[in-house]
Scaffold this motif. Structure first.
Motif, PDB file in Angstrom:
ATOM      1  N   LEU B 103       0.969  -1.230   0.442  1.00  0.00           N
ATOM      2  CA  LEU B 103       0.073  -0.045  -0.067  1.00  0.00           C
ATOM      3  C   LEU B 103       0.953   1.332   0.084  1.00  0.00           C
ATOM      4  O   LEU B 103       2.011   1.294   0.318  1.00  0.00           O
ATOM      5  N   PRO B 104       0.328   2.372  -0.523  1.00  0.00           N
ATOM      6  CA  PRO B 104       1.439   3.456  -0.354  1.00  0.00           C
ATOM      7  C   PRO B 104       1.663   3.956   0.933  1.00  0.00           C
ATOM      8  O   PRO B 104       0.668   3.855   1.741  1.00  0.00           O
ATOM      9  N   GLY B 105       3.020   4.350   0.921  1.00  0.00           N
ATOM     10  CA  GLY B 105       3.414   4.882   2.452  1.00  0.00           C
ATOM     11  C   GLY B 105       3.913   3.976   3.277  1.00  0.00           C
ATOM     12  O   GLY B 105       4.171   4.370   4.449  1.00  0.00           O
ATOM     13  N   THR B 106       3.981   2.673   2.877  1.00  0.00           N
ATOM     14  CA  THR B 106       4.184   1.745   3.879  1.00  0.00           C
ATOM     15  C   THR B 106       5.702   1.623   4.190  1.00  0.00           C
ATOM     16  O   THR B 106       6.090   1.362   5.137  1.00  0.00           O
ATOM     17  N   GLY B 107       6.633   2.421   3.368  1.00  0.00           N
ATOM     18  CA  GLY B 107       7.856   2.366   3.541  1.00  0.00           C
ATOM     19  C   GLY B 107       8.182   3.295   4.592  1.00  0.00           C
ATOM     20  O   GLY B 107       9.101   2.838   5.458  1.00  0.00           O
ATOM     21  N   ILE B 108       7.410   4.129   4.875  1.00  0.00           N
ATOM     22  CA  ILE B 108       7.631   5.141   5.996  1.00  0.00           C
ATOM     23  C   ILE B 108       7.168   4.341   7.147  1.00  0.00           C
ATOM     24  O   ILE B 108       7.673   4.644   8.423  1.00  0.00           O
ATOM     25  N   PHE B 109       6.205   3.763   7.191  1.00  0.00           N
ATOM     26  CA  PHE B 109       5.726   3.040   8.584  1.00  0.00           C
ATOM     27  C   PHE B 109       6.689   2.082   8.813  1.00  0.00           C
ATOM     28  O   PHE B 109       6.636   1.707   9.898  1.00  0.00           O
ATOM     29  N   LYS B 110       7.403   1.639   7.926  1.00  0.00           N
ATOM     30  CA  LYS B 110       8.300   0.404   8.411  1.00  0.00           C
ATOM     31  C   LYS B 110       9.225   1.081   9.248  1.00  0.00           C
ATOM     32  O   LYS B 110       9.492   0.380  10.194  1.00  0.00           O
ATOM     33  N   SER B 111       9.594   2.367   9.060  1.00  0.00           N
ATOM     34  CA  SER B 111      10.647   3.036  10.000  1.00  0.00           C
ATOM     35  C   SER B 111       9.873   3.388  11.310  1.00  0.00           C
ATOM     36  O   SER B 111      10.372   3.178  12.398  1.00  0.00           O
ATOM     37  N   VAL B 112       8.495   3.800  11.082  1.00  0.00           N
ATOM     38  CA  VAL B 112       7.847   4.462  12.184  1.00  0.00           C
ATOM     39  C   VAL B 112       7.556   3.355  13.261  1.00  0.00           C
ATOM     40  O   VAL B 112       7.771   3.690  14.417  1.00  0.00           O
ATOM     41  N   PHE B 113       7.391   2.005  12.561  1.00  0.00           N
ATOM     42  CA  PHE B 113       6.913   0.911  13.596  1.00  0.00           C
ATOM     43  C   PHE B 113       8.197   0.548  14.277  1.00  0.00           C
ATOM     44  O   PHE B 113       8.104  -0.292  15.383  1.00  0.00           O
ATOM     45  N   PHE B 114       9.431   0.813  13.627  1.00  0.00           N
ATOM     46  CA  PHE B 114      10.616   0.175  14.427  1.00  0.00           C
ATOM     47  C   PHE B 114      11.289   1.117  15.348  1.00  0.00           C
ATOM     48  O   PHE B 114      11.936   0.815  16.219  1.00  0.00           O
ATOM     49  N   LEU B 115      10.651   2.343  15.304  1.00  0.00           N
ATOM     50  CA  LEU B 115      11.364   3.483  16.065  1.00  0.00           C
ATOM     51  C   LEU B 115      11.317   3.269  17.476  1.00  0.00           C
ATOM     52  O   LEU B 115      12.408   3.326  18.107  1.00  0.00           O
ATOM     53  N   PRO B 116      10.186   2.655  17.930  1.00  0.00           N
ATOM     54  CA  PRO B 116      10.206   2.385  19.372  1.00  0.00           C
ATOM     55  C   PRO B 116      11.298   1.335  19.853  1.00  0.00           C
ATOM     56  O   PRO B 116      11.779   1.351  20.984  1.00  0.00           O
ATOM     57  N   SER B 117      11.522   0.531  18.961  1.00  0.00           N
ATOM     58  CA  SER B 117      12.689  -0.440  19.315  1.00  0.00           C
ATOM     59  C   SER B 117      13.760  -0.123  19.650  1.00  0.00           C
ATOM     60  O   SER B 117      14.904  -0.682  20.381  1.00  0.00           O
ATOM     61  N   ILE B 118      14.250   0.983  19.135  1.00  0.00           N
ATOM     62  CA  ILE B 118      15.614   1.719  18.988  1.00  0.00           C
ATOM     63  C   ILE B 118      15.444   3.133  20.125  1.00  0.00           C
ATOM     64  O   ILE B 118      16.627   3.530  19.900  1.00  0.00           O
ATOM     65  N   THR B 119      14.513   3.474  20.639  1.00  0.00           N
ATOM     66  CA  THR B 119      14.415   4.288  21.405  1.00  0.00           C
ATOM     67  C   THR B 119      14.746   3.953  22.984  1.00  0.00           C
ATOM     68  O   THR B 119      14.375   2.844  23.288  1.00  0.00           O
ATOM     69  N   SER B 120      15.226   4.937  23.690  1.00  0.00           N
ATOM     70  CA  SER B 120      15.885   4.475  24.939  1.00  0.00           C
ATOM     71  C   SER B 120      14.459   4.074  25.918  1.00  0.00           C
ATOM     72  O   SER B 120      13.650   4.776  25.726  1.00  0.00           O
ATOM     73  N   VAL B 121      14.720   3.040  26.632  1.00  0.00           N
ATOM     74  CA  VAL B 121      13.609   2.518  27.633  1.00  0.00           C
ATOM     75  C   VAL B 121      13.354   3.634  28.392  1.00  0.00           C
ATOM     76  O   VAL B 121      12.153   3.814  28.786  1.00  0.00           O
ATOM     77  N   VAL B 122      14.358   4.554  28.967  1.00  0.00           N
ATOM     78  CA  VAL B 122      14.017   5.725  29.872  1.00  0.00           C
ATOM     79  C   VAL B 122      13.095   6.716  29.238  1.00  0.00           C
ATOM     80  O   VAL B 122      12.129   7.140  29.757  1.00  0.00           O
ATOM     81  N   VAL B 123      13.222   6.966  27.841  1.00  0.00           N
ATOM     82  CA  VAL B 123      12.323   7.902  27.164  1.00  0.00           C
ATOM     83  C   VAL B 123      10.964   7.419  27.045  1.00  0.00           C
ATOM     84  O   VAL B 123       9.864   7.906  27.458  1.00  0.00           O
ATOM     85  N   VAL B 124      10.863   5.981  26.699  1.00  0.00           N
ATOM     86  CA  VAL B 124       9.812   5.380  26.602  1.00  0.00           C
ATOM     87  C   VAL B 124       8.805   5.203  27.929  1.00  0.00           C
ATOM     88  O   VAL B 124       7.718   5.671  28.030  1.00  0.00           O
ATOM     89  N   ALA B 125       9.791   5.062  28.955  1.00  0.00           N
ATOM     90  CA  ALA B 125       8.941   5.215  30.354  1.00  0.00           C
ATOM     91  C   ALA B 125       8.435   6.382  30.671  1.00  0.00           C
ATOM     92  O   ALA B 125       7.438   6.574  31.162  1.00  0.00           O
ATOM     93  N   ALA B 126       9.091   7.552  30.143  1.00  0.00           N
ATOM     94  CA  ALA B 126       8.878   8.722  30.626  1.00  0.00           C
ATOM     95  C   ALA B 126       7.552   9.143  30.122  1.00  0.00           C
ATOM     96  O   ALA B 126       6.379   9.804  30.568  1.00  0.00           O
ATOM     97  N   LEU B 127       7.372   8.665  28.646  1.00  0.00           N
ATOM     98  CA  LEU B 127       6.353   8.781  27.785  1.00  0.00           C
ATOM     99  C   LEU B 127       4.897   7.986  28.603  1.00  0.00           C
ATOM    100  O   LEU B 127       3.805   8.461  28.443  1.00  0.00           O
TER     101      LEU B 127
END
Lengths: 441, 297
Positions: B103-127
């Motif tokens: 579907l159009p735009g899936t390339g962007i979502f690939k990065s968006v969905f993967f972003l939490p995996s490379i975000t620091s757990v401290v940042v996610v915890a604050a969120l």
């Protein structure tokens, strides 16, 4: 041949040899420990490099580095033959870093310690007693209650470098709705409870005690001391289960169950943000790390630090006394202490306090907090300061106290059952602590 | 010289392989095998890390059996696994199907969905604190109000572990997605073409072709998410410190406390070995029961 050799059992043999030698090597090094209090190796007349581990005490790393550099330069000029290196480490996981370095006999000469860690480390013979260096000049310039914070079993193990203090801070705009002003803030815990009740009737949260945080932060220790109690006496008797202990825990449970504080207070350490957002009327604020912050100093509503509240047996404010201690790994404690004495002399302590914002333990330095709002009130409260529990098990008791308070606050356990279980757990911790201490002698 | 030439001859083309492999093997021995063996040995000692360790035989193991906190932590860990494993696998698969849909735009979502995996757990915890704060104004509570549901205390005894599991699902689903995406890319288009000719609908294609052919990926994902769930530590340490009243005190958090607070590294090692045995057993069981009919072709 090489291929065959690898394919055969030789690989397994090589692996076994590697593991065995690693074990042997590690085993041997683990046994090799220094005896605290004994200067080893080179004599003090030879050149010696004093290594100190510090932590980021201010929010201005460049200025802090310049401060250490200046102190080192002036010290080295006066003490030829002694060089000093100060390594600033991040605060996170500092106990683990200290422990692993000391286990490998690679610890620094001097390390900054908070009182709970210092007491446990001293009790486990990782630090050297410094009584012979702790002169009357130092002792007399530091308040007696602060001197007590750096003692373990009657011996000095650190020289106080900084003090942080906690007291209750109030949103005066919220209190206005119940007819309270800066002049009639609560002076006793009973008055505080009355205030909470009135705020609840107005649909407001009166307080946010971080019940999931450390007992110092959530005022439990201050309340226990004020009611004439403790968790464990310095000689190891667990006393949390006496009438005063039960009174404090019942009070906290009542405040939680009556809805005087948000439900989140049970487990989320969010008191400062909740106060700043105007969601709660008061909380147990930390003097330096919070009151001096930009968020606090820029608050749009009226606020004030309240008096240190009294219980039946007096008034106490939770405090943290950070100190500099000499580790067992120091080869030259004489040189190490010369540097500690230099850092904590009147002039350098004044420089340190002015930059970092912490209160100076030396009376001769006075209040260095300048014109920041609220800090004058807190400085005058220093005489009420009392820190963690005096027993070396303090650091291990905190993680037991927190779930016990949470269980009592939520009604999962009655006060009687909660303190009975807590007493048993603390007694277990004291037994293991003594066991470890015996091994490290 | 002649000897070196002989070795080269005998080892042949694998000579370079061994040069590359030996440092890795040494690293594996020193940093993986050695700690595993060493921690087993110290589980028979009272080992305070500093000072002289004392041999106490099965003392730590006996203590472990009667330690209610260990069993409580084990139960909390299993509950966490229950909340975490299945949603992580299902969400990872759904995300992979989405980004594989062309579907159009899936390339962007690939990065968006993967972003939490490379975000620091401290940042996610604050969120997480920001979203699940217990005040009426909190994001999660505001959402509940729309449906007439009153505010909840998300970090209370009942919900705290579930909220921590949500955090882990949020962080790990992106990684699971990548595994499934790779699995989907490995399925030949010819199979779908043949199914289409046979008149299969989308659901039948998914159920009869995609899912069975993704079984090796599913087995791998199941094993690593199970291991990950049993080793959970960071979210409990950062967000709740194991509370309230041990409701989020996982086994690894307990090991950390015993080791670094109580300086009882021998006892901590014996608890770690219990966890090791549980993980080993579960992995073997999963492999045994699910690997039988897995085709890697």
């Amino acid at each position: 041949m090489f291929k065959k050799w690898l394919e055969r059992k030789n690989l397994a043999k090589a692996a076994a040899v590697l593991i065995a030698s690693s074990l042997l090597f590690t085993g041997c090094t683990a046994q090799k420990t220094n005896t605290p209090g004994q200067a080893k190796g080179p004599d003090s007349s030879k050149a010696y490099n004093v290594k100190m581990w510090a932590f980021p005490f201010s929010t201005e790393p460049d200025k802090e580095k310049a401060m250490w550099d200046d102190m080192i330069k002036s010290f080295q000029e006066k003490n030829p033959g002694i060089t000093v290196s100060v390594q600033t480490l991040p605060w996170g996981n500092r106990e683990q870093k200290m422990m692993t370095a000391l286990a490998a006999n690679k610890g620094p000469d001097i390390v900054y310690m908070n009182p709970d860690i210092m007491k446990q480390f001293a009790y486990n013979n990782v630090l050297q007693p410094i009584d012979k260096y702790y002169t009357d000049e130092i002792k007399n310039d530091i308040p007696e209650n602060v001197n007590e914070e750096v003692k373990v079993n009657g011996k000095f193990y650190g020289v106080p470098l900084l003090i942080d203090l906690r007291a209750f801070v109030y949103n005066l705009d919220m209190l206005k709705e119940i007819g309270m002003t800066k002049d009639n803030l609560p002076t006793t815990y009973d008055e505080y409870e009355q205030m909470l009740k009135k705020l609840k009737e107005k649909g407001k949260y009166g307080t946010y005690l971080e019940l999931g945080g450390s007992p110092s932060n959530n005022s439990i220790y201050a309340q226990l001391y004020s009611e004439g109690n403790d968790v464990i006496t310095s000689d190891g008797k667990v006393v949390i289960d006496n009438a005063a202990g039960k009174k404090v825990l019942s009070r906290i449970a009542k405040w939680y169950q009556e809805g005087y504080m948000p439900k989140d207070a049970l487990n989320v350490q969010n008191a400062m943000s909740s106060f700043i957002a105007g969601n709660v009327a008061s909380y147990h604020v930390a003097a330096l790390s919070e009151v001096k912050s930009k968020e606090f100093q820029g608050l749009k509503f009226n606020w004030a630090i309240g008096p240190v509240m009294k219980g039946e047996k007096g008034a106490y404010a939770s405090s943290t006394v950070g100190s500099l201690s000499i580790t067992k790994d120091s080869q030259n404690p004489d040189a190490a202490f010369k540097w500690i004495a230099w850092v904590t002399n009147k002039d350098n302590m004044k420089t340190f306090s002015s930059l970092t914002g912490f209160f100076a333990p030396r009376k001769s330095v006075g209040n260095t907090s300048g014109s920041l709002k609220g800090l004058d009130d807190l400085y005058s409260d220093l005489k009420f300061a009392r820190g963690e529990i005096g027993h070396p098990a303090a650091r291990q008791v905190n993680p037991l106290l927190t779930p016990a308070i949470q269980a009592i606050a939520t009604g999962t356990k009655t006060v009687d059952a909660g303190v009975a279980d807590l007493k048993k757990s603390i007694e277990g911790v004291v037994t293991t602590l003594n066991d470890v201490s015996n091994l490290t002698k | 010289m002649a000897k070196v030439t002989a070795v080269k001859k005998k080892t042949g083309s694998n000579y370079f392989v061994w040069i590359v492999l030996i440092p890795v093997m040494l690293h594996f021995m020193i940093f993986e095998i050695f700690p595993v063996i060493f921690s087993f040995i110290i589980s028979f000692f009272n080992w305070p890390i500093v000072g002289a360790p004392r041999f106490i035989g099965l003392g730590n193991w006996q203590r472990l059996l009667g330690d209610p906190l260990v069993w409580k932590s084990l139960l909390v860990t299993f509950k966490f696994s229950l909340y975490y494993i299945l949603p992580t696998i299902v969400i990872g698969l759904l995300l992979a199907l989405f980004i594989n849909s062309k579907l159009p735009g899936t390339g962007i979502f690939k990065s968006v969905f993967f972003l939490p995996s490379i975000t620091s757990v401290v940042v996610v915890a604050a969120l997480w604190v920001w979203i699940f704060i217990g005040f009426d104004e909190g994001i999660a509570n505001s959402a509940l109000h729309i449906f007439g549901i009153p505010s909840q205390s998300y970090f209370g005894r009942e919900l705290a572990l579930f909220v921590l599991a949500l955090l882990s699902i949020y962080r790990v689903s992106g990684t699971t997605m990548v595994y499934y995406y790779a699995g989907l890319k490995g399925i030949s288009e010819d199979v779908y073409e043949a199914a289409k000719i046979d008149g299969a609908n989308a659901w039948q294609k998914f159920y009869k072709i995609t899912l069975p052919l993704l079984k090796p990926t599913t087995l791998y994902v199941l094993i690593i998410t199970t291991i990950g769930s049993l080793q959970v530590f960071d979210s409990s340490y950062i967000l709740t410190r194991g509370g309230p009243d041990y409701a989020t005190s996982t086994l690894v958090y307990d090991i950390y406390k015993v080791g670094f607070f109580d300086m009882q590294f021998g006892y901590a090692s014996s608890i770690a070995y219990i966890l090791f045995i549980i993980i080993l057993l579960l992995t073997v069981i999963q492999y045994k029961f699910l690997n039988d009919d897995v085709s890697y072709n």
